[in-house]
Scaffold this motif. Structure first.
Motif, short mmCIF file in Angstrom:
data_model
loop_
_atom_site.label_atom_id
_atom_site.label_comp_id
_atom_site.label_asym_id
_atom_site.label_seq_id
_atom_site.Cartn_x
_atom_site.Cartn_y
_atom_site.Cartn_z
N SER A 1 0.86 -1.18 0.00
CA SER A 1 0.00 0.00 0.00
C SER A 1 0.90 1.23 0.00
O SER A 1 2.12 1.14 0.18
N ILE A 2 0.29 2.41 -0.18
CA ILE A 2 1.07 3.66 -0.12
C ILE A 2 1.76 3.78 1.23
O ILE A 2 2.93 4.17 1.32
N GLN A 3 1.06 3.42 2.30
CA GLN A 3 1.66 3.48 3.64
C GLN A 3 2.88 2.57 3.74
O GLN A 3 3.90 2.96 4.33
N LEU B 1 -3.81 6.04 4.21
CA LEU B 1 -2.84 5.65 3.19
C LEU B 1 -2.68 4.14 3.05
O LEU B 1 -1.99 3.67 2.16
N GLU B 2 -3.32 3.38 3.95
CA GLU B 2 -3.31 1.92 3.77
C GLU B 2 -4.71 1.40 3.46
O GLU B 2 -4.90 0.20 3.30
N THR C 1 -3.08 9.54 -5.20
CA THR C 1 -1.73 9.87 -5.63
C THR C 1 -1.07 10.59 -4.48
O THR C 1 -1.59 11.61 -4.01
N LEU C 2 0.06 10.08 -4.02
CA LEU C 2 0.83 10.76 -2.98
C LEU C 2 2.05 11.41 -3.62
O LEU C 2 2.85 10.75 -4.27
N ILE D 1 -1.68 14.96 -1.27
CA ILE D 1 -2.44 13.76 -1.64
C ILE D 1 -3.54 14.15 -2.62
O ILE D 1 -4.37 15.02 -2.32
N ALA E 1 -5.77 8.35 -8.61
CA ALA E 1 -4.45 7.83 -8.99
C ALA E 1 -4.05 8.43 -10.33
O ALA E 1 -4.77 8.28 -11.32
N ALA F 1 1.42 1.36 -5.95
CA ALA F 1 0.94 0.78 -4.70
C ALA F 1 -0.42 0.14 -4.98
O ALA F 1 -1.03 0.38 -6.01
N VAL G 1 2.72 6.65 -6.12
CA VAL G 1 3.53 7.61 -5.37
C VAL G 1 4.53 8.25 -6.32
O VAL G 1 5.20 7.56 -7.09
#
Length: 197
Positions: free
Chosen positions: A34-36, A61-62, A68-69, A103, A107, A151, A156
Motif C-alpha cells: 500500500s502507499i503506507q 494511506l493503507e 496519488t501521494l 495527496i 491515482a 501501490a 507515489v
C-alpha cells in the motif's frame, strides 16, 4: 491517455480469434504494498513517515481507494527553515493540511498527466501540472525526483520540495510572498512581527 499500472497503452483492441490484445510500453510487475507500506520501506521518506504517524494519516494511506501521494523526500523537508518545520510538526492542524496538500483524490500516473492540468488535493486546494522539456512540473517547478512508484491503493511520486499550503503558513510567511512584503518590513521595524508569526 490510458495507462495500465502506469504503462502507457500504445495500441488498443487488436481482436484475435480467442480474445483481444492491447499493446503497452512496459512490462507490468506485481504490486503488493500500500502507499503506507511504500512510505515505511523507503529510506528517503523517513521524515514523511514521522509526519504521517503524527497526523494519524496511516489508516487513510493503507485503506482501499485510488490516491496519488506526492511524497516529500527527506531532502524536501531539509530545504525549509528548521523553525518553520518545527512549527508545522508541532501544530497537528497545520501538519494535516500540509500532508493533505500532497495527496490527490485519484491515482495519476506520470504518463497520464498533461501540461496545464489542475489537480485537486484532499485538502481541497489545487496543484498546477505542467512540463519543462520532458520533466513534469508542479506549480511551475520541476520537483518530481522519482515517479510512478505503484501501490495497491494508488501511485507515489517522490518530490524534492515541500508544497506548503496557505493554511499551514503564518501571516508573516503569507505576507512575505505577496504584494504586502514592504508592509511586513515596517511591521518588523516596529517590533510587531512576533504578532504575525
Amino acid at each position: 491517455i490510458v495507462t495500465v499500472n502506469c504503462a502507457r497503452l500504445l495500441k488498443a483492441d487488436h481482436h484475435a480469434t480467442n480474445g483481444v490484445v492491447h499493446v503497452i510500453d512496459k512490462v507490468i510487475g506485481t504490486t503488493t504494498n500500500s502507499i503506507q507500506q511504500v512510505i515505511e520501506t523507503e529510506e528517503s521518506l523517513e521524515t514523511l513517515r514521522a509526519a504521517v504517524a503524527a497526523s494519524d494519516l496511516n489508516s487513510l494511506l493503507e485503506s482501499e481507494g485510488q490516491y496519488t501521494l506526492l511524497a516529500p523526500t527527506n531532502e524536501a523537508f531539509e530545504k525549509i527553515p528548521q523553525e518553520t518545520l518545527n512549527r508545522i510538526l508541532g501544530d497537528p492542524e497545520a501538519l494535516r493540511d500540509l500532508l493533505n496538500h500532497h495527496i490527490l483524490k485519484s491515482a495519476m500516473c506520470a504518463e497520464a498527466i498533461i501540461a496545464g492540468l489542475t489537480m485537486e488535493t484532499l485538502e481541497g486546494t489545487t496543484l498546477d501540472v505542467g512540463c519543462s522539456g520532458e520533466e513534469l512540473t508542479l506549480n511551475g517547478k520541476p520537483i518530481i525526483a522519482n515517479k510512478d512508484v505503484l501501490a495497491t491503493n494508488g501511485v507515489v511520486h517522490f518530490v524534492n520540495e515541500l508544497l506548503i499550503p496557505d493554511s499551514a503558513k503564518t501571516l508573516f510567511e503569507l505576507a512575505q510572498e505577496s504584494e504586502v512584503s514592504k508592509s511586513m518590513d515596517l511591521f518588523r521595524q516596529a517590533g510587531l512581527s512576533s504578532h504575525l508569526t
